[in-house]
Design a protein around this motif. Structure first.
Motif, mmCIF file in Angstrom:
data_model
loop_
_atom_site.group_PDB
_atom_site.id
_atom_site.type_symbol
_atom_site.label_atom_id
_atom_site.label_comp_id
_atom_site.label_asym_id
_atom_site.label_seq_id
_atom_site.Cartn_x
_atom_site.Cartn_y
_atom_site.Cartn_z
ATOM 1 N N LEU A 4 0.828 -1.206 0.000
ATOM 2 C CA LEU A 4 0.000 0.000 0.000
ATOM 3 C C LEU A 4 0.864 1.259 0.000
ATOM 4 O O LEU A 4 0.557 2.235 -0.684
ATOM 5 C CB LEU A 4 -0.934 -0.005 1.210
ATOM 6 N N LYS A 5 1.957 1.239 0.782
ATOM 7 C CA LYS A 5 2.871 2.383 0.798
ATOM 8 C C LYS A 5 3.542 2.574 -0.557
ATOM 9 O O LYS A 5 3.737 3.693 -1.032
ATOM 10 C CB LYS A 5 3.934 2.181 1.885
ATOM 11 N N GLU A 6 3.886 1.444 -1.205
ATOM 12 C CA GLU A 6 4.498 1.529 -2.531
ATOM 13 C C GLU A 6 3.512 2.098 -3.549
ATOM 14 O O GLU A 6 3.885 2.915 -4.391
ATOM 15 C CB GLU A 6 4.950 0.137 -2.984
ATOM 16 N N TYR A 10 3.766 5.356 -5.972
ATOM 17 C CA TYR A 10 3.679 5.254 -7.431
ATOM 18 C C TYR A 10 2.358 5.803 -7.965
ATOM 19 O O TYR A 10 1.943 5.442 -9.071
ATOM 20 C CB TYR A 10 3.825 3.792 -7.855
ATOM 21 N N LYS A 11 1.724 6.686 -7.210
ATOM 22 C CA LYS A 11 0.428 7.228 -7.651
ATOM 23 C C LYS A 11 0.555 8.025 -8.945
ATOM 24 O O LYS A 11 -0.378 8.076 -9.749
ATOM 25 C CB LYS A 11 -0.186 8.091 -6.550
ATOM 26 N N GLU A 102 0.579 -4.254 -8.917
ATOM 27 C CA GLU A 102 -0.822 -3.894 -8.699
ATOM 28 C C GLU A 102 -1.212 -2.607 -9.413
ATOM 29 O O GLU A 102 -2.394 -2.350 -9.646
ATOM 30 C CB GLU A 102 -1.100 -3.735 -7.199
ATOM 31 N N VAL A 103 -0.205 -1.816 -9.768
ATOM 32 C CA VAL A 103 -0.455 -0.557 -10.481
ATOM 33 C C VAL A 103 -1.258 -0.798 -11.762
ATOM 34 O O VAL A 103 -2.144 -0.016 -12.115
ATOM 35 C CB VAL A 103 0.897 0.129 -10.811
ATOM 36 N N PHE A 247 -3.337 -12.162 -6.492
ATOM 37 C CA PHE A 247 -2.389 -11.362 -7.277
ATOM 38 C C PHE A 247 -1.037 -11.299 -6.567
ATOM 39 O O PHE A 247 0.008 -11.408 -7.212
ATOM 40 C CB PHE A 247 -2.949 -9.954 -7.486
ATOM 41 N N SER A 248 -1.060 -11.116 -5.249
ATOM 42 C CA SER A 248 0.184 -11.009 -4.475
ATOM 43 C C SER A 248 1.022 -12.282 -4.583
ATOM 44 O O SER A 248 2.263 -12.223 -4.628
ATOM 45 C CB SER A 248 -0.133 -10.738 -2.994
#
Length: 258
Positions: A4-6, A10-11, A102-103, A247-248
């Protein structure tokens, strides 16, 4: 929490991918971005002719009854089928640089969400012009239902995009699955038409309470039932959690498989 932090870091990448998809959707066409509004209008014209003049469905303003459910369904269906290839289509990017994988499904589903929200401008305009009107009290619930459908669509995109990396034929199979799924969802008919003995199974379909909620708000101009909202929210969260964990696990070997 690390992922989540990553994703937060990468927003800007997510935003760039969304903008690229939106610009590229109608690139080279004469009307360009105007097709975002013309597509739902042309569909509405077809439904008006077929269901008002030719077929008699027995439901008042059936073309509107169908239209308010079809736009949300297209969003989900696009996330299901298009989401399947969102990782595979970016295989060169996945193999060359590191970023949270996940992006890719998040950017794809969010792009489809933007298209649906723009289409809703047409839906609301048609409801007003046709004389059907809008229930302002009911409309308050619309953002919540949209958010729940976003969770559902994101969950399904996580699952299909990860599996397609390992099973390439899945992309083609999902086109048939989406068509069958639409007929098992009350897009073209009322839930009450389903025989009682099949309703418990029918209600396991995560899109059933979502479509019912959209239709309550936009067609019947009434707030959706709390049970419907809770049902939709529960299924949305469950599907998102399942998709996230699948997915993870599967993303660890994306580079090798691609």
């Amino acid at each position: 929490m690390k992922t989540l932090k990553e994703l937060a870091a990468y927003k800007s990448m997510i935003s760039s991918l969304i903008q690229r998809d939106l610009r590229g959707r109608y690139k080279g066409s004469v009307l360009g971005f105007a097709w975002t509004f013309l597509n739902p209008l042309l569909q509405l014209g077809v439904y008006t002719v077929v269901f008002s003049a030719i077929m008699r469905a027995g439901i008042e303003d059936y073309y509107l009854f169908l239209f308010v459910a079809l736009i949300p369904w297209i969003f989900f269906s696009s996330s299901l089928t298009g989401g399947a290839s969102c990782v595979f289509s970016q295989k060169e990017l996945v193999k060359k640089i590191y970023f949270p994988r996940e992006v890719l499904p998040i950017a794809h589903v969010t792009c489809q969400l933007v298209n649906m929200l723009l289409s809703f401008i047409v839906v609301l305009a048609v409801l007003i012009i046709s004389g059907k009107g809008i229930g302002l009290r009911a409309l308050i619930y619309l953002p919540f239902v949209v958010f729940v459908e976003y969770l559902l669509s994101l969950g399904i995109a996580f699952i299909t995009s990860a599996l397609t990396v390992y099973l390439r034929d899945l992309e083609h199979i999902l086109i048939i699955v989406a068509m069958a799924w639409q007929f098992l969802t009350p897009v073209m008919y009322e839930v009450e038409m389903v025989p009682d003995r099949f309703k418990p199974i029918f209600m396991l379909n995560p899109m059933t309470p979502v479509i019912v909620a959209y239709r309550d708000i936009l067609y019947y101009k009434q707030p959706p039932q709390i049970s419907t909202l809770l049902h939709a929210c529960l299924l949305g969260v469950v599907l998102l959690i399942i998709g996230w964990f699948m997915f993870s696990i599967l993303k660890r070997h994306f580079a090798e498989e691609l």
